[in-house]
Design a protein around this motif. Structure first.
Motif, PDB file in Angstrom:
ATOM      1  N   VAL B  16       0.025  74.148   4.956  1.00 37.44           N
ATOM      2  CA  VAL B  16      -0.713  73.693   4.017  1.00 37.44           C
ATOM      3  C   VAL B  16      -2.406  73.821   4.618  1.00 37.44           C
ATOM      4  CG1 VAL B  16      -2.279  71.365   2.791  1.00 37.44           C
ATOM      5  CG2 VAL B  16      -0.029  72.269   2.220  1.00 37.44           C
ATOM      6  N   MET B  17      -1.843  73.129   5.978  1.00 38.26           N
ATOM      7  CA  MET B  17      -3.371  72.983   6.780  1.00 38.26           C
ATOM      8  C   MET B  17      -3.860  74.033   7.155  1.00 38.26           C
ATOM      9  SD  MET B  17      -3.833  70.010   7.176  1.00 38.26           S
ATOM     10  CE  MET B  17      -5.218  69.998   8.491  1.00 38.26           C
ATOM     11  N   VAL B  18      -2.871  75.285   7.377  1.00 37.02           N
ATOM     12  CA  VAL B  18      -3.378  76.580   7.520  1.00 37.02           C
ATOM     13  C   VAL B  18      -3.706  77.474   6.198  1.00 37.02           C
ATOM     14  CG1 VAL B  18      -3.143  78.582   8.238  1.00 37.02           C
ATOM     15  CG2 VAL B  18      -1.648  77.082   9.356  1.00 37.02           C
ATOM     16  N   ILE B  19      -3.546  76.994   5.425  1.00 35.25           N
ATOM     17  CA  ILE B  19      -3.712  78.119   3.896  1.00 35.25           C
ATOM     18  C   ILE B  19      -5.922  77.740   3.499  1.00 35.25           C
ATOM     19  CG2 ILE B  19      -3.278  78.668   1.697  1.00 35.25           C
ATOM     20  CD1 ILE B  19      -0.706  78.458   2.429  1.00 35.25           C
ATOM     21  N   SER B  20      -5.138  75.732   3.597  1.00 29.10           N
ATOM     22  CA  SER B  20      -6.683  75.581   3.240  1.00 29.10           C
ATOM     23  C   SER B  20      -7.405  75.309   4.027  1.00 29.10           C
ATOM     24  CB  SER B  20      -5.872  73.691   2.766  1.00 29.10           C
ATOM     25  OG  SER B  20      -5.887  73.195   4.078  1.00 29.10           O
ATOM     26  N   ALA B 218      -0.281  77.863  20.811  1.00 28.57           N
ATOM     27  CA  ALA B 218      -0.462  78.616  19.800  1.00 28.57           C
ATOM     28  C   ALA B 218       1.320  78.950  19.078  1.00 28.57           C
ATOM     29  CB  ALA B 218      -0.666  79.118  19.771  1.00 28.57           C
ATOM     30  N   SER B 219       1.834  78.689  20.550  1.00 25.35           N
ATOM     31  CA  SER B 219       3.197  80.161  19.987  1.00 25.35           C
ATOM     32  C   SER B 219       4.284  78.078  19.478  1.00 25.35           C
ATOM     33  CB  SER B 219       3.541  79.953  21.194  1.00 25.35           C
ATOM     34  OG  SER B 219       3.911  79.621  22.455  1.00 25.35           O
ATOM     35  N   MET B 220       4.286  76.837  19.967  1.00 28.11           N
ATOM     36  CA  MET B 220       4.481  75.949  20.305  1.00 28.11           C
ATOM     37  C   MET B 220       4.369  75.280  18.978  1.00 28.11           C
ATOM     38  SD  MET B 220       6.785  73.989  21.219  1.00 28.11           S
ATOM     39  CE  MET B 220       6.566  72.977  23.259  1.00 28.11           C
ATOM     40  N   SER B 221       3.268  76.087  18.278  1.00 25.32           N
ATOM     41  CA  SER B 221       2.710  74.942  16.443  1.00 25.32           C
ATOM     42  C   SER B 221       3.698  76.175  16.143  1.00 25.32           C
ATOM     43  CB  SER B 221       1.381  75.486  16.377  1.00 25.32           C
ATOM     44  OG  SER B 221       0.788  74.908  17.314  1.00 25.32           O
ATOM     45  N   LEU B 222       4.058  76.991  16.436  1.00 27.61           N
ATOM     46  CA  LEU B 222       4.223  77.985  15.252  1.00 27.61           C
ATOM     47  C   LEU B 222       5.704  77.720  15.154  1.00 27.61           C
ATOM     48  CD1 LEU B 222       3.315  81.810  15.793  1.00 27.61           C
ATOM     49  CD2 LEU B 222       3.817  80.285  13.676  1.00 27.61           C
ATOM     50  N   ARG B 223       6.493  77.083  16.630  1.00 23.65           N
ATOM     51  CA  ARG B 223       7.490  77.031  16.621  1.00 23.65           C
ATOM     52  C   ARG B 223       8.063  75.527  16.366  1.00 23.65           C
ATOM     53  NH1 ARG B 223      11.431  78.892  20.985  1.00 23.65           N
ATOM     54  NH2 ARG B 223      11.620  76.521  21.074  1.00 23.65           N
ATOM     55  N   ILE B 228      11.974  76.284  14.699  1.00 23.89           N
ATOM     56  CA  ILE B 228      12.198  76.622  16.107  1.00 23.89           C
ATOM     57  C   ILE B 228      12.439  75.521  16.809  1.00 23.89           C
ATOM     58  CG2 ILE B 228      13.478  77.946  17.833  1.00 23.89           C
ATOM     59  CD1 ILE B 228      11.144  79.860  15.783  1.00 23.89           C
ATOM     60  N   GLU B 229      12.018  74.917  17.430  1.00 19.83           N
ATOM     61  CA  GLU B 229      11.131  72.912  18.261  1.00 19.83           C
ATOM     62  C   GLU B 229      11.571  71.680  17.525  1.00 19.83           C
ATOM     63  OE1 GLU B 229      10.288  74.000  21.633  1.00 19.83           O
ATOM     64  OE2 GLU B 229      10.645  71.492  21.621  1.00 19.83           O
ATOM     65  N   ARG B 230      12.512  72.262  17.380  1.00 20.60           N
ATOM     66  CA  ARG B 230      12.573  70.277  16.591  1.00 20.60           C
ATOM     67  C   ARG B 230      13.103  69.024  17.877  1.00 20.60           C
ATOM     68  NH1 ARG B 230      17.165  71.860  12.516  1.00 20.60           N
ATOM     69  NH2 ARG B 230      16.542  73.524  11.533  1.00 20.60           N
ATOM     70  N   THR B 231      11.863  69.325  19.138  1.00 23.69           N
ATOM     71  CA  THR B 231      11.701  67.741  20.447  1.00 23.69           C
ATOM     72  C   THR B 231      11.041  66.227  19.770  1.00 23.69           C
ATOM     73  OG1 THR B 231      10.638  69.154  21.422  1.00 23.69           O
ATOM     74  CG2 THR B 231      12.431  69.469  21.889  1.00 23.69           C
ATOM     75  N   TYR B 232      10.285  66.756  18.710  1.00 26.45           N
ATOM     76  CA  TYR B 232       9.618  65.733  18.138  1.00 26.45           C
ATOM     77  C   TYR B 232      11.029  65.050  17.504  1.00 26.45           C
ATOM     78  CZ  TYR B 232       9.519  68.499  13.824  1.00 26.45           C
ATOM     79  OH  TYR B 232       9.757  69.561  12.758  1.00 26.45           O
ATOM     80  N   MET B 233      11.810  65.618  17.066  1.00 31.06           N
ATOM     81  CA  MET B 233      12.993  64.318  16.300  1.00 31.06           C
ATOM     82  C   MET B 233      13.741  63.474  17.200  1.00 31.06           C
ATOM     83  SD  MET B 233      13.925  66.645  12.727  1.00 31.06           S
ATOM     84  CE  MET B 233      14.034  67.949  13.303  1.00 31.06           C
ATOM     85  N   GLY B 234      13.336  64.209  18.157  1.00 29.99           N
ATOM     86  CA  GLY B 234      14.666  63.655  19.544  1.00 29.99           C
ATOM     87  C   GLY B 234      15.746  63.945  20.120  1.00 29.99           C
TER      88      GLY B 234
END
Lengths: 277, 236
Positions: B16-20, B218-223, B228-234
């Motif tokens: 949503v943030m990217v499109i808006s 940019a690559s981390m945001s895409l992940r 693919i990147e789920r470390t923010y969930m522990g």
């Protein structure tokens, strides 16, 4: 133990004592070396000076109390410059620990000197969490992010905010920061919304900012206490940065002296060790 | 569901943030949606601060209750957090429901002490305790740097020598006394340092670092967007 061995292994307390003496000496004996201006400082000063009187500008207090020696003089000099041109100043902070309190005390003190009225000539928005969201949010509506100012007064009750709704109403943003928030002011607010951004940062952060100045994404730069002293010179006040330059001068010279002596002792003792081996 | 739901929220919010970004917030629903999400972000950010205070109090209070090593300092941490946090959230007037209740118990004249305004308890603690302590910690660095300059900054190689000389030149350039000294050799020397060192070598290296970091972000945001990147969930 020979002389250079003794020098190489000097007790660090002597070093600390010399640093303390270098800091305190200029407080007793005033030296006053002329502060020379860098092109980056001139650029920042000229950018604000060329704005029409009564323009609305934003000043950010994105620094912790620990870096106040370098950054507070920048904020004070900037406010003096802005108020002397009768500009309307909107301040905010992206630092939860102390930022809004520093903004409040500094702004009120300088505003009092210039007879400025809170709510009419200046407003302190305070702090809201998550600076990336804040910077994006201010683009469409300041009121959507800050319902009230630092004191809890609704923005509707502040006359200045009647005609300051978003970035379109702000002519220049002067960011004083000791951390990475300035990167976002540049990459979000300048690059995406086209608002001119100038920066005053600590000496540690300053080298990174040269790339943005060169790319004209940052309109001028104050680096560390020297940058603050330069701006004070431009606005013709002898503030705490100008006074602090003497202490900083002596400490820098002392560090250079230590580097030279440390290296001489290193080479002499190493050669001796090689010879005896 | 515990891992699918956060990934879906991250994906939808991000998309949503990217499109808006490409839509006008004043005229389009998608543009307004971006504003709404940003408001939510600041609200959630506020709650994370509360969570932080709660967490620090809980961890340290547990250590104090168990009398574990350094419990006295942990007690001081809890006392300090509460001393700063409580006065700043107490009502300063009877305008709110909480204010009416509070000032029914305590004298209304205490109002000026609470909040974060000038003269409040928070303000006094900040100016006379917190601020000097933080400044002292920062100032102590000068002593360590001087000591390190003496013991660690060694010209062990040609590169180290180059670095040392450049550092000394920049340190000289950044002080009025040093500038006057440099001008004894050539009037343009300080300008050359600005031009070749700060706007030359420094700028090119910094630009490389900034571009590298931006590509990483940019690559981390895409992940994160793609789950693919789920470390923010522990999770690793």
């Amino acid at each position: 133990m020979k002389f250079w061995d003794r020098v190489a292994n000097i007790d660090r307390r002597w070093i600390y004592l010399m640093v303390a003496a270098a800091v305190f000496f200029p407080m007793i004996v005033v030296m006053k070396f002329p502060v020379e201006l860098t092109p980056e400082t001139r650029q920042l000063f000229n950018a604000i000076d060329s704005l029409p009187d009564s323009s609305v500008v934003m000043l950010t207090f994105d620094y912790y109390p620990s870096a106040m020696a370098e950054t507070r003089p920048m904020s004070e000099a900037a406010l003096r410059h802005m108020f002397s041109k009768n500009m309307k100043v909107v301040t905010l902070s992206n630092i939860p620990l102390g930022g809004p309190t520093i903004a409040e005390s500094v702004t009120r003190a300088i505003a009092k000197e210039y007879g400025k009225v809170y709510g009419v000539d200046y407003v302190n928005l305070g702090y809201r969490a998550n600076y990336v969201a804040v910077m994006h949010g201010l683009a469409s509506s300041i009121e959507s992010i800050f319902k009230s100012d630092f004191t809890g007064t609704s923005l509707k009750d502040l006359p200045l905010m009647d005609h300051v709704k978003n970035y379109r109403d702000i002519k220049f943003i002067f960011v004083v920061a000791d951390n990475a928030t300035i990167d976002y002011w540049i990459s979000i607010v300048n690059a995406q919304y086209g608002v001119p951004v100038g920066g005053g940062v600590t000496a540690v952060v300053a080298p990174k900012m040269y790339a943005f100045v060169e790319a004209r994404q940052l309109t001028g730069l104050l680096g560390g206490m020297k940058g603050a002293a330069e701006y004070e010179k431009m606005v013709k006040i002898a503030g705490s940065a100008t006074r602090g330059m003497d202490s900083q001068s002596l400490v820098h010279l002392l560090i250079i002296f230590f580097v030279i002596v440390g290296n001489i002792s290193f080479f002499i003792t190493r050669r001796k060790d090689k010879g005896s081996a | 569901m515990r891992s699918t739901l956060p990934v879906m929220v991250a994906f939808i919010s991000g998309i949503v943030m990217v499109i808006s970004f490409f839509f006008n917030p004043e005229r389009t629903f998608l543009g307004r949606l971006q504003d709404d999400i940003l408001q939510w972000v600041t609200i959630v950010g506020g709650f994370t601060l509360v969570l932080g205070v709660f967490s620090i109090v809980r961890v340290n209070a547990r250590a104090v209750a168990r009398k574990s090593e350094g419990w006295f300092f942990k007690l001081m941490t809890v006392v300090s957090v509460l001393a700063m946090a409580l006065p700043s959230i107490l009502p300063t007037s009877v305008n709110s429901a909480f204010g009416k209740l509070f000032y029914a118990i305590f004298p209304a004249s205490w109002g000026s002490l609470f909040g974060t305004g000038p003269g409040s308890i928070y303000d006094t603690l900040f100016i006379y305790v917190d601020s000097p302590m933080m400044e002292t910690m920062f100032a102590t660095l000068a002593f360590y740097i001087a000591s390190a300059a003496y013991r660690a900054f060694r010209a062990r190689s040609a590169e180290a020598l180059l670095l040392l000389l450049t550092a000394c030149l920049v340190m000289l350039w950044r002080i009025p006394m040093g500038e006057a000294f440099l001008r004894l050799f050539s009037d343009s020397l300080p300008d050359y340092i600005n031009m070749y060192v700060m706007n030359g070598f420094n700028l090119s290296v910094q630009r490389g670092i900034i571009i590298g970091a931006a590509l990483g972000i940019a690559s981390m945001s895409l992940r994160i967007l793609l789950g693919i990147e789920r470390t923010y969930m522990g999770k690793g």
